[in-house]
Write a protein that holds these residues in place. Structure first.
Motif, mmCIF file in Angstrom:
data_model
loop_
_atom_site.group_PDB
_atom_site.id
_atom_site.type_symbol
_atom_site.label_atom_id
_atom_site.label_comp_id
_atom_site.label_asym_id
_atom_site.label_seq_id
_atom_site.Cartn_x
_atom_site.Cartn_y
_atom_site.Cartn_z
ATOM 1 N N UNK A 69 0.966 -1.196 -0.086
ATOM 2 C CA UNK A 69 0.138 0.268 -0.179
ATOM 3 C C UNK A 69 0.671 1.024 -0.039
ATOM 4 N N UNK A 70 2.098 1.375 0.829
ATOM 5 C CA UNK A 70 2.757 2.872 0.829
ATOM 6 C C UNK A 70 3.975 2.639 0.047
ATOM 7 N N UNK A 71 4.547 1.266 -0.299
ATOM 8 C CA UNK A 71 5.795 1.062 -1.260
ATOM 9 C C UNK A 71 7.498 1.846 -1.083
ATOM 10 N N UNK A 72 7.097 1.539 0.644
ATOM 11 C CA UNK A 72 8.535 1.577 0.504
ATOM 12 C C UNK A 72 8.998 -0.469 0.850
ATOM 13 N N UNK A 73 10.040 -0.482 0.498
ATOM 14 C CA UNK A 73 10.929 -2.128 0.585
ATOM 15 C C UNK A 73 12.044 -1.748 2.015
ATOM 16 N N UNK A 74 12.383 -2.981 2.288
ATOM 17 C CA UNK A 74 13.233 -3.111 3.624
ATOM 18 C C UNK A 74 13.786 -4.706 3.010
ATOM 19 N N UNK A 75 15.165 -4.818 2.742
ATOM 20 C CA UNK A 75 16.167 -5.758 1.863
ATOM 21 C C UNK A 75 16.701 -5.880 2.984
ATOM 22 N N UNK A 76 17.434 -7.163 3.089
ATOM 23 C CA UNK A 76 18.986 -8.054 2.809
ATOM 24 C C UNK A 76 19.322 -8.799 2.721
ATOM 25 N N UNK A 77 20.535 -8.634 1.370
ATOM 26 C CA UNK A 77 20.879 -9.363 0.339
ATOM 27 C C UNK A 77 19.843 -9.924 -0.504
ATOM 28 N N UNK A 78 18.853 -8.621 -0.801
ATOM 29 C CA UNK A 78 17.441 -9.105 -1.431
ATOM 30 C C UNK A 78 18.573 -9.149 -2.975
ATOM 31 N N UNK A 79 19.502 -9.080 -3.172
ATOM 32 C CA UNK A 79 19.321 -9.432 -4.566
ATOM 33 C C UNK A 79 20.132 -10.703 -4.955
ATOM 34 N N UNK A 80 20.909 -10.957 -3.743
ATOM 35 C CA UNK A 80 21.634 -12.249 -4.080
ATOM 36 C C UNK A 80 20.709 -13.384 -4.529
ATOM 37 N N UNK A 81 20.660 -14.161 -6.165
ATOM 38 C CA UNK A 81 20.607 -15.279 -6.372
ATOM 39 C C UNK A 81 19.551 -16.626 -5.212
ATOM 40 N N UNK A 82 18.999 -16.553 -4.570
ATOM 41 C CA UNK A 82 19.212 -17.919 -3.677
ATOM 42 C C UNK A 82 18.806 -19.233 -4.159
ATOM 43 N N UNK A 83 18.536 -20.113 -3.638
ATOM 44 C CA UNK A 83 17.984 -21.362 -4.174
ATOM 45 C C UNK A 83 16.222 -20.803 -4.245
ATOM 46 N N UNK A 84 15.541 -20.908 -5.154
ATOM 47 C CA UNK A 84 13.951 -21.139 -4.771
ATOM 48 C C UNK A 84 13.154 -22.598 -4.757
ATOM 49 N N UNK A 85 13.449 -23.671 -5.456
ATOM 50 C CA UNK A 85 12.931 -24.685 -4.769
ATOM 51 C C UNK A 85 11.465 -24.994 -4.988
ATOM 52 N N UNK A 86 10.930 -24.542 -4.651
ATOM 53 C CA UNK A 86 9.055 -24.937 -5.231
ATOM 54 C C UNK A 86 9.070 -23.306 -5.114
ATOM 55 N N UNK A 87 9.236 -22.749 -4.732
ATOM 56 C CA UNK A 87 8.926 -20.866 -4.849
ATOM 57 C C UNK A 87 8.679 -21.208 -5.905
ATOM 58 N N UNK A 88 9.642 -21.485 -7.177
ATOM 59 C CA UNK A 88 9.340 -21.244 -8.771
ATOM 60 C C UNK A 88 7.684 -21.808 -9.102
ATOM 61 N N UNK A 89 7.391 -22.767 -7.825
ATOM 62 C CA UNK A 89 6.109 -23.196 -8.581
ATOM 63 C C UNK A 89 5.226 -22.123 -8.845
ATOM 64 N N UNK A 90 4.982 -20.727 -8.175
ATOM 65 C CA UNK A 90 4.342 -19.208 -8.273
ATOM 66 C C UNK A 90 4.261 -19.445 -10.252
ATOM 67 N N UNK A 91 5.236 -19.146 -10.210
ATOM 68 C CA UNK A 91 5.861 -18.837 -11.861
ATOM 69 C C UNK A 91 5.109 -19.384 -12.470
ATOM 70 N N UNK A 92 4.636 -21.090 -12.528
ATOM 71 C CA UNK A 92 4.166 -22.047 -13.073
ATOM 72 C C UNK A 92 2.530 -21.290 -13.005
ATOM 73 N N UNK A 93 2.328 -21.480 -12.380
ATOM 74 C CA UNK A 93 0.670 -21.113 -12.364
ATOM 75 C C UNK A 93 0.646 -20.055 -12.860
#
Length: 347
Positions: A69-93
């Motif tokens: 709703x407000x648009x701000x973001x908090x990240x730590x190590x946010x750009x580093x490619x991390x193993x998705x494993x089954x999170x990638x099922x989201x993109x298939x759906x």
């Protein structure tokens, strides 16, 4: 001849015109566009808490929280490619629902899951594959993939929508960067273990037997290669941003957005991750991901989703753990602590 006469007349007229009068040059005032509004300021205390939590974790970890709703973001190590494993099922759906929005498929489309479609690890749909196969639908495959994290259901849906390249095209078309999509469960998991996939591995523990028969050095090298450069790697910040855009209705039609978030909210996986830290009245639509273990190391332990407070404000959250020796209870605790920090900031 007429053309020549016109040309000559034009030259004579031009020669008779007086020279330009000397004087100041003309200037046209062009309005300067206003500067873009400043980016919303992320809550400082939440930023400090997330940094402290992840910096002190025993392993590679990343997190991102985006206010829908407000648009701000908090990240730590946010750009580093991390193993998705089954999170990638989201993109298939999402790819399937995008095709639905284009009128190219429906959730009622019939699909058959046969023995040659079986994968490995968690695949409860395998018990239904008999005779000429299990006759189901696109919508049911999606439900199983998202709520049960069924690998075979997801890979069969992936095949139906056009394979990995179709998913990559969806991500690129919507400007979703820093999210890789791998080759599908069979090839991803066998490669992580140091094996070349054979369909016989899908039957009766065949994969585990083949993996256990490998020399330890082969398994170690494959594991190291995966965690160093995961083919399904994604930045936590990119995932949180994509989930925020999904919630805002910027990726799919309103009906498809509701369907996806409702299905994610019915997920049965990861009850000790994001879900365990939700206070009464909060809701969660999420997807977990869990990688393989080798000795005391784990290659991927994640939970990502949209958290909505009782007042209606929402946050996209991604907590991703890569290579770690931390026991499962510590991994679960880190994910829960991120939620606790967010809830405290929300007030």
């Amino acid at each position: 001849m007429m053309g020549c006469a016109v040309h000559e007349a034009s030259q004579q007229t031009a020669a008779m015109l007086p020279p330009p009068a000397a004087g100041p040059s003309y200037r046209v005032a062009v309005p300067v566009p206003p500067p873009p509004p400043p980016l919303p300021q992320a809550p400082a205390e939440l930023n400090r808490t997330i940094t402290t939590l992840l910096a002190n974790f025993n392993g590679t970890a990343a997190a991102a929280i985006t206010s829908v709703d407000q648009g701000w973001a908090v990240t730590y190590n946010g750009a580093r490619p991390m193993p998705q494993q089954s999170v990638s099922k989201l993109w298939v759906s999402m790819t399937a629902l995008d095709l639905l929005d284009q009128g190219r498929l429906t959730l009622e489309d019939p699909v058959v899951v046969r023995a040659e479609d079986l994968t490995l690890f968690h695949q409860p749909i395998a018990a239904l594959v008999k005779g000429d196969g299990y006759h189901t639908t696109v919508g049911e495959l999606m439900r199983r993939a998202l709520t049960m994290s069924d690998n075979t259901a997801n890979d069969r849906l992936l095949t139906y929508v056009g394979g990995p390249n179709a998913v990559r095209a969806f991500l690129a078309r919507h400007g979703i960067a820093n999210i890789r999509f791998g080759p599908g469960e069979r090839l991803l998991q066998s490669g992580t273990a140091g094996l070349t996939w054979r369909q016989e591995y899908a039957q009766a523990g065949g994969f585990n037997q083949a993996r256990n028969a490998l020399p330890q050095s082969v398994r170690q090298a494959a594991f190291e290669a995966y965690v160093a450069n995961p083919p399904d790697g994604a930045g936590a910040a990119a995932i949180a941003d994509a989930l925020a855009r999904l919630k805002q209705g910027r990726l799919l039609s309103p009906a498809s957005t509701r369907h996806l978030l409702d299905t994610m909210a019915a997920s049965r996986t990861g009850r000790a991750r994001l879900h365990a830290a939700l206070p009464p009245g909060w809701t969660l639509a999420h997807k977990t991901g869990t990688g393989q273990d080798l000795l005391s190391r784990n290659a991927g332990f994640n939970d990502v989703g949209v958290l909505t407070a009782p007042d209606g404000r929402s946050y996209a959250v991604a907590v991703m753990i890569g290579d770690t020796r931390a026991p499962m209870r510590d991994r679960q605790a880190l994910i829960q602590q991120v939620v606790h920090a967010l809830v405290a900031e929300h007030g």
